[in-house]
Design an enzyme around this catalytic site. Structure first.
Site, PDB file in Angstrom:
ATOM      1  N   ASP A  13       0.568  -0.960   0.006  1.00  0.00           N
ATOM      2  CA  ASP A  13       0.395  -0.301  -0.366  1.00  0.00           C
ATOM      3  C   ASP A  13       0.941   1.268   0.005  1.00  0.00           C
ATOM      4  O   ASP A  13       0.233   1.978   0.557  1.00  0.00           O
ATOM      5  CB  ASP A  13      -1.317   0.135   1.153  1.00  0.00           C
ATOM      6  CG  ASP A  13      -1.591  -1.314   1.596  1.00  0.00           C
ATOM      7  OD1 ASP A  13      -3.071  -1.508   0.848  1.00  0.00           O
ATOM      8  OD2 ASP A  13      -1.682  -1.893   2.381  1.00  0.00           O
ATOM      9  N   LYS A  16       2.407   1.894  -4.951  1.00  0.00           N
ATOM     10  CA  LYS A  16       3.275   1.346  -6.400  1.00  0.00           C
ATOM     11  C   LYS A  16       2.133   2.071  -7.126  1.00  0.00           C
ATOM     12  O   LYS A  16       2.930   2.054  -8.799  1.00  0.00           O
ATOM     13  CB  LYS A  16       3.115  -0.054  -6.049  1.00  0.00           C
ATOM     14  CG  LYS A  16       3.863  -0.523  -5.257  1.00  0.00           C
ATOM     15  CD  LYS A  16       4.366  -2.021  -5.037  1.00  0.00           C
ATOM     16  CE  LYS A  16       3.320  -2.385  -4.430  1.00  0.00           C
ATOM     17  NZ  LYS A  16       2.569  -2.553  -3.161  1.00  0.00           N
ATOM     18  N   GLY A  40      -4.766  -4.361  -3.807  1.00  0.00           N
ATOM     19  CA  GLY A  40      -4.884  -3.348  -5.148  1.00  0.00           C
ATOM     20  C   GLY A  40      -4.230  -2.077  -5.369  1.00  0.00           C
ATOM     21  O   GLY A  40      -3.004  -1.970  -4.203  1.00  0.00           O
ATOM     22  N   HIS A  41      -4.130  -1.768  -6.865  1.00  0.00           N
ATOM     23  CA  HIS A  41      -3.567   0.102  -6.422  1.00  0.00           C
ATOM     24  C   HIS A  41      -4.566   0.710  -6.578  1.00  0.00           C
ATOM     25  O   HIS A  41      -5.124   0.439  -8.078  1.00  0.00           O
ATOM     26  CB  HIS A  41      -2.763  -0.360  -7.477  1.00  0.00           C
ATOM     27  CG  HIS A  41      -1.294  -1.024  -8.272  1.00  0.00           C
ATOM     28  ND1 HIS A  41      -0.831  -1.556  -6.468  1.00  0.00           N
ATOM     29  CD2 HIS A  41      -0.576  -2.023  -8.497  1.00  0.00           C
ATOM     30  CE1 HIS A  41       0.203  -2.419  -6.283  1.00  0.00           C
ATOM     31  NE2 HIS A  41       0.358  -2.944  -7.827  1.00  0.00           N
ATOM     32  N   GLN A 223       1.717  -6.814  -3.668  1.00  0.00           N
ATOM     33  CA  GLN A 223       2.207  -6.984  -2.493  1.00  0.00           C
ATOM     34  C   GLN A 223       3.580  -5.788  -1.748  1.00  0.00           C
ATOM     35  O   GLN A 223       3.766  -4.983  -2.994  1.00  0.00           O
ATOM     36  CB  GLN A 223       2.273  -8.244  -1.730  1.00  0.00           C
ATOM     37  CG  GLN A 223       1.500  -9.384  -2.611  1.00  0.00           C
ATOM     38  CD  GLN A 223      -0.041  -9.066  -0.953  1.00  0.00           C
ATOM     39  OE1 GLN A 223      -0.311  -8.116   0.016  1.00  0.00           O
ATOM     40  NE2 GLN A 223      -1.512  -9.270  -1.389  1.00  0.00           N
TER      41      GLN A 223
END
Length: 427
Positions: A13, A16, A40-41, A223
């Site tokens: 988190d 990225k 998630g991004h 991750q």
């Protein structure tokens, strides 16, 4: 042209997705090489906010080819839901390529993930319950189903039957759950074949040809380093390799092609799920970081655990990944503190330890040793040059850089792609 790797340098988190999106218009391929839809991004472009779970962030960059690599585990329902959601918002997803060697998350993997966590009770890992770990376990146990298997019904059925011979015993005799029907699983997976077929490719060959043709390939981790199955805070980790080494195995690009490794770090630290977190805050400062930073999971919505910046963690990530450049995100969230603590070492049972302890026990016992830096009150969200930052904000960035193991090349001062200060070019 070289391959460039982007990795999370903390517990995930870190931002990225934004970092990948910043480079998206300058790269030709963006490859997701590990994980699944358990992370998630979030990418903000103007007034639009996109939450990506399984798709590479490069899907948002016109002209860029997004690739789901062989190291990813794919929930096909989620994949097509995400594609449909982007298509409805006018995003072209037709360039997406999917590795024939990527593994598929079957419904029984999700079931086992959830019942396993309940069975562990207080020893639970804190998984998302999306079947990621059991799918990777099947891969290592050679019981997995790959994308290519869906195009041969005979092979697919044989593999599902082989997997369920064992899993149905576990479900019925240990967990007192209903046995899973082979036909249901096969039918569910085959329902995706027609739509999936045009996307599937030998992605290792595609990427090698791209590099030979002077294209730039960006490898995007899901991750983060401290969640890597080998190098993270085991057993409170994900089930895949989220480091630079994983970028090579999860994409099929050899290490000799990688010339730059970009580590993403927040100006503070967060973690989701169980496991040690030395700088975690349980007071008003922790809640303030959570609210100001919007620290709720992109995929799960879970509130993230929040703490101060941990320099030994950053140095560890720099060492494990060979980080050449750090992107420091969310500096704006620290606005308003009179002074800002930074963890520079640990106290482990009365002894000062300057690097991450070797053992899980040592890290569990680690207490942060802080240095304090003057804060700032000015709004920095409009800063576009380093000189636009208040003197104390500049000093904070330089101090963190000096103790983190690699140079800071980019500073994020807000969620939008334009809210970025570039100190050194990342490509």
């Amino acid at each position: 042209m070289p391959a460039v790797v982007i990795v999370g340098a903390q517990w995930g988190d870190e931002g990225k997705g934004k970092a990948t999106d910043l480079l998206g218009s300058r790269v030709d391929y963006v490859v997701k090489f590990n994980g699944g839809n358990n992370a998630g991004h979030t990418v903000v472009i103007g007034d639009e906010k996109y939450a990506l779970h399984l798709l590479p962030s490069g899907i948002l960059s016109p002209g860029c080819v997004p690739v789901i690599g062989n190291g990813v585990v794919i929930d096909l329902d989620v994949l097509f839901q995400e594609i449909d959601g982007l298509n409805a918002r006018g995003i072209d997803t037709s360039r997406l390529l999917v590795s024939a060697n990527a593994h598929v998350i079957a419904d029984y993997n999700r079931t086992l993930d959830k019942v396993n966590e309940r069975f562990l009770g207080s020893r639970k890992i804190g998984t998302t319950g999306r079947g990621i770990g059991p799918t990777y376990a099947d891969k290592m146990n050679r019981l997995g189903i790959r994308i290519q298997d869906l195009f041969d019904e005979k092979i697919l059925r044989a593999k599902v039957e082989g997997a369920l011979d064992l899993k149905n015993q576990i479900l019925t005799k240990i967990y007192n759950r209903r046995a899973v029907d082979v036909d249901e699983i096969v039918e569910s997976l085959l329902s995706h074949v027609d739509r999936l077929r045009p996307m599937v490719a030998d992605t290792t060959l595609v990427l090698e040809q791209a590099l030979k043709a002077d294209k730039t390939v960006l490898l995007e981790a899901g991750q983060a380093t401290l969640l890597d199955v080998d190098h993270g805070t085991y057993p409170f980790v994900t089930s895949s390799s989220a480091t630079t080494g994983g970028a090579c195995t999860g994409s099929g690009i050899p290490p000799t092609r990688v010339t730059r490794v970009i580590g993403i770090v927040k100006a503070y630290a967060t973690r989701v799920g169980e496991g040690p977190f030395p700088t975690e805050l349980f007071d008003e400062d922790g809640e303030r970081l959570r609210i100001n930073g919007g620290e709720f999971g992109t995929t799960t919505g879970r509130p993230r655990r929040c703490g101060w910046y941990d320099a030994p963690v950053a140095r560890y990530a720099a060492r494990i990944n060979g980080v050449t450049d750090f992107v420091l995100t969310k500096l704006d969230v620290l606005t308003g503190w009179d002074r800002i603590p930074v963890c520079v070492a640990y106290d482990v049972d009365g002894e000062r330890v300057d690097e991450m302890p070797m053992t899980q026990t040592g890290f569990h016992h680690a207490k942060p040793i802080y240095e304090y830096f003057p804060g700032w009150t000015e709004d920095i969200s409009g800063a576009r040059e380093f000189s636009d930052l208040p003197a104390n904000a500049q000093a904070y960035v330089r101090a963190v850089e000096a103790i983190s193991g690699a140079r800071i090349s980019t500073v994020g001062v807000g969620p939008d792609r334009e809210q970025t200060i570039v100190l050194h070019d990342l490509l």
